[in-house]
Motif scaffolding. Structure first.
Motif, PDB file in Angstrom:
ATOM      1  N   GLU A  23       0.831  -1.199   0.000  1.00  0.00           N
ATOM      2  CA  GLU A  23       0.000   0.000   0.000  1.00  0.00           C
ATOM      3  C   GLU A  23       0.868   1.253   0.000  1.00  0.00           C
ATOM      4  N   SER A  24       0.534   2.172  -0.897  1.00  0.00           N
ATOM      5  CA  SER A  24       1.246   3.447  -0.887  1.00  0.00           C
ATOM      6  C   SER A  24       0.504   4.382   0.064  1.00  0.00           C
ATOM      7  N   TYR A  25       1.230   5.301   0.634  1.00  0.00           N
ATOM      8  CA  TYR A  25       0.635   6.239   1.563  1.00  0.00           C
ATOM      9  C   TYR A  25       0.168   7.463   0.805  1.00  0.00           C
ATOM     10  N   SER A  26      -1.100   7.780   0.970  1.00  0.00           N
ATOM     11  CA  SER A  26      -1.648   8.943   0.286  1.00  0.00           C
ATOM     12  C   SER A  26      -2.448   9.783   1.273  1.00  0.00           C
ATOM     13  N   PHE A  27      -2.706  11.021   0.880  1.00  0.00           N
ATOM     14  CA  PHE A  27      -3.497  11.923   1.699  1.00  0.00           C
ATOM     15  C   PHE A  27      -4.145  12.948   0.788  1.00  0.00           C
ATOM     16  N   LYS A  28      -5.158  13.602   1.308  1.00  0.00           N
ATOM     17  CA  LYS A  28      -5.837  14.653   0.562  1.00  0.00           C
ATOM     18  C   LYS A  28      -5.286  15.993   1.030  1.00  0.00           C
ATOM     19  N   LEU A  29      -5.011  16.880   0.088  1.00  0.00           N
ATOM     20  CA  LEU A  29      -4.483  18.205   0.390  1.00  0.00           C
ATOM     21  C   LEU A  29      -5.470  19.241  -0.138  1.00  0.00           C
ATOM     22  N   THR A  30      -5.962  20.106   0.746  1.00  0.00           N
ATOM     23  CA  THR A  30      -6.962  21.108   0.377  1.00  0.00           C
ATOM     24  C   THR A  30      -6.426  22.503   0.643  1.00  0.00           C
ATOM     25  N   ASN A  31      -6.570  23.372  -0.346  1.00  0.00           N
ATOM     26  CA  ASN A  31      -6.152  24.766  -0.217  1.00  0.00           C
ATOM     27  C   ASN A  31      -7.377  25.578   0.206  1.00  0.00           C
ATOM     28  N   THR A  32      -7.385  26.044   1.453  1.00  0.00           N
ATOM     29  CA  THR A  32      -8.524  26.808   1.976  1.00  0.00           C
ATOM     30  C   THR A  32      -8.289  28.315   1.916  1.00  0.00           C
ATOM     31  N   THR A  33      -7.192  28.720   1.277  1.00  0.00           N
ATOM     32  CA  THR A  33      -6.850  30.144   1.225  1.00  0.00           C
ATOM     33  C   THR A  33      -7.327  30.774  -0.085  1.00  0.00           C
ATOM     34  N   LYS A  34      -7.006  32.056  -0.251  1.00  0.00           N
ATOM     35  CA  LYS A  34      -7.337  32.774  -1.483  1.00  0.00           C
ATOM     36  C   LYS A  34      -6.146  32.870  -2.432  1.00  0.00           C
ATOM     37  N   ASP A  69       6.348   9.384  -2.052  1.00  0.00           N
ATOM     38  CA  ASP A  69       7.310   8.643  -2.839  1.00  0.00           C
ATOM     39  C   ASP A  69       7.847   7.507  -1.975  1.00  0.00           C
ATOM     40  N   GLU A  70       8.100   6.354  -2.584  1.00  0.00           N
ATOM     41  CA  GLU A  70       8.583   5.214  -1.800  1.00  0.00           C
ATOM     42  C   GLU A  70       9.945   5.467  -1.154  1.00  0.00           C
ATOM     43  N   SER A  71      10.650   6.507  -1.573  1.00  0.00           N
ATOM     44  CA  SER A  71      11.939   6.829  -0.945  1.00  0.00           C
ATOM     45  C   SER A  71      11.757   7.294   0.496  1.00  0.00           C
ATOM     46  N   THR A  72      10.524   7.629   0.887  1.00  0.00           N
ATOM     47  CA  THR A  72      10.248   8.076   2.255  1.00  0.00           C
ATOM     48  C   THR A  72       9.793   6.937   3.160  1.00  0.00           C
ATOM     49  N   ASN A  73       9.791   5.711   2.668  1.00  0.00           N
ATOM     50  CA  ASN A  73       9.268   4.579   3.434  1.00  0.00           C
ATOM     51  C   ASN A  73       9.979   4.349   4.762  1.00  0.00           C
ATOM     52  N   ASN A  74      11.202   4.797   4.905  1.00  0.00           N
ATOM     53  CA  ASN A  74      11.936   4.593   6.160  1.00  0.00           C
ATOM     54  C   ASN A  74      11.768   5.746   7.134  1.00  0.00           C
ATOM     55  N   GLU A  75      10.937   6.714   6.807  1.00  0.00           N
ATOM     56  CA  GLU A  75      10.701   7.848   7.696  1.00  0.00           C
ATOM     57  C   GLU A  75       9.526   7.553   8.618  1.00  0.00           C
ATOM     58  N   PHE A  96       1.404  16.248  11.338  1.00  0.00           N
ATOM     59  CA  PHE A  96       0.373  15.306  10.917  1.00  0.00           C
ATOM     60  C   PHE A  96       0.917  13.890  10.997  1.00  0.00           C
ATOM     61  N   ASP A  97       0.014  12.932  11.239  1.00  0.00           N
ATOM     62  CA  ASP A  97       0.348  11.514  11.244  1.00  0.00           C
ATOM     63  C   ASP A  97      -0.055  10.940   9.889  1.00  0.00           C
ATOM     64  N   PHE A  98       0.920  10.722   9.024  1.00  0.00           N
ATOM     65  CA  PHE A  98       0.637  10.268   7.670  1.00  0.00           C
ATOM     66  C   PHE A  98       0.312   8.785   7.588  1.00  0.00           C
ATOM     67  N   CYS A  99       0.364   8.066   8.693  1.00  0.00           N
ATOM     68  CA  CYS A  99      -0.081   6.678   8.709  1.00  0.00           C
ATOM     69  C   CYS A  99      -1.594   6.617   8.948  1.00  0.00           C
ATOM     70  N   GLU A 100      -2.169   7.746   9.309  1.00  0.00           N
ATOM     71  CA  GLU A 100      -3.611   7.827   9.556  1.00  0.00           C
ATOM     72  C   GLU A 100      -4.364   7.638   8.237  1.00  0.00           C
ATOM     73  N   GLU A 101      -5.327   6.752   8.258  1.00  0.00           N
ATOM     74  CA  GLU A 101      -6.117   6.500   7.057  1.00  0.00           C
ATOM     75  C   GLU A 101      -7.080   7.658   6.809  1.00  0.00           C
ATOM     76  N   GLY A 102      -7.208   8.061   5.560  1.00  0.00           N
ATOM     77  CA  GLY A 102      -8.142   9.130   5.199  1.00  0.00           C
ATOM     78  C   GLY A 102      -7.677  10.504   5.631  1.00  0.00           C
ATOM     79  N   LEU A 103      -6.390  10.718   5.758  1.00  0.00           N
ATOM     80  CA  LEU A 103      -5.853  11.999   6.224  1.00  0.00           C
ATOM     81  C   LEU A 103      -6.172  13.108   5.227  1.00  0.00           C
ATOM     82  N   ASP A 104      -6.671  14.230   5.734  1.00  0.00           N
ATOM     83  CA  ASP A 104      -6.998  15.387   4.915  1.00  0.00           C
ATOM     84  C   ASP A 104      -6.303  16.607   5.510  1.00  0.00           C
ATOM     85  N   LEU A 105      -5.319  17.145   4.787  1.00  0.00           N
ATOM     86  CA  LEU A 105      -4.595  18.337   5.226  1.00  0.00           C
ATOM     87  C   LEU A 105      -5.256  19.546   4.629  1.00  0.00           C
TER      88      LEU A 105
END
Length: 107
Positions: A23-34, A69-75, A96-105
């Motif tokens: 499983e690759s680690y993914s997250f949602k990134l939202t821009n709430t600014t102008k 990126d998989e290069s970050t797998n050891n972080e 943020f905890d990027f191991c959290e499922e459904g993470l939305d930044l």
């Protein structure tokens, strides 16, 4: 001997299949600014920052799904993150905890 070779081949194929389906680690990134978000910076220690590829940026009010990126797998899972906008301003860093499922930044 033939049985050992068969077992070794099956074990190798199983491990390869597990690695390929990792499983690759993914997250949602939202821009709430102008302002358009042009860069995302990440750091484990809050001292050394590295850019996270967000492509051509994220427009105000828009969201995108990002993958590590998989290069970050050891972080570690916890990372400090800050956004950079087209007017050169930066958000305050947040952890943020990027191991959290459904993470939305949201920045």
């Amino acid at each position: 001997m033939k049985v050992l070779v068969t077992v070794a081949l099956l074990l190798g194929m199983t491990l390869t299949a597990k690695i390929a389906s990792a499983e690759s680690y993914s997250f949602k990134l939202t821009n709430t600014t102008k302002s358009k978000m042009v860069k995302l910076l990440v750091s484990e220690d809050g001292k050394k920052w590295a850019p996270f590829d967000i492509g051509k940026g994220i427009a105000p009010g828009e969201s995108a799904t990002m993958e590590w990126d998989e290069s970050t797998n050891n972080e570690g899972c916890e990372q400090k993150v800050k956004a950079v906008y087209d007017d050169k301003t930066e958000s305050e860093p947040a952890t943020f905890d990027f191991c959290e499922e459904g993470l939305d930044l949201e920045f």
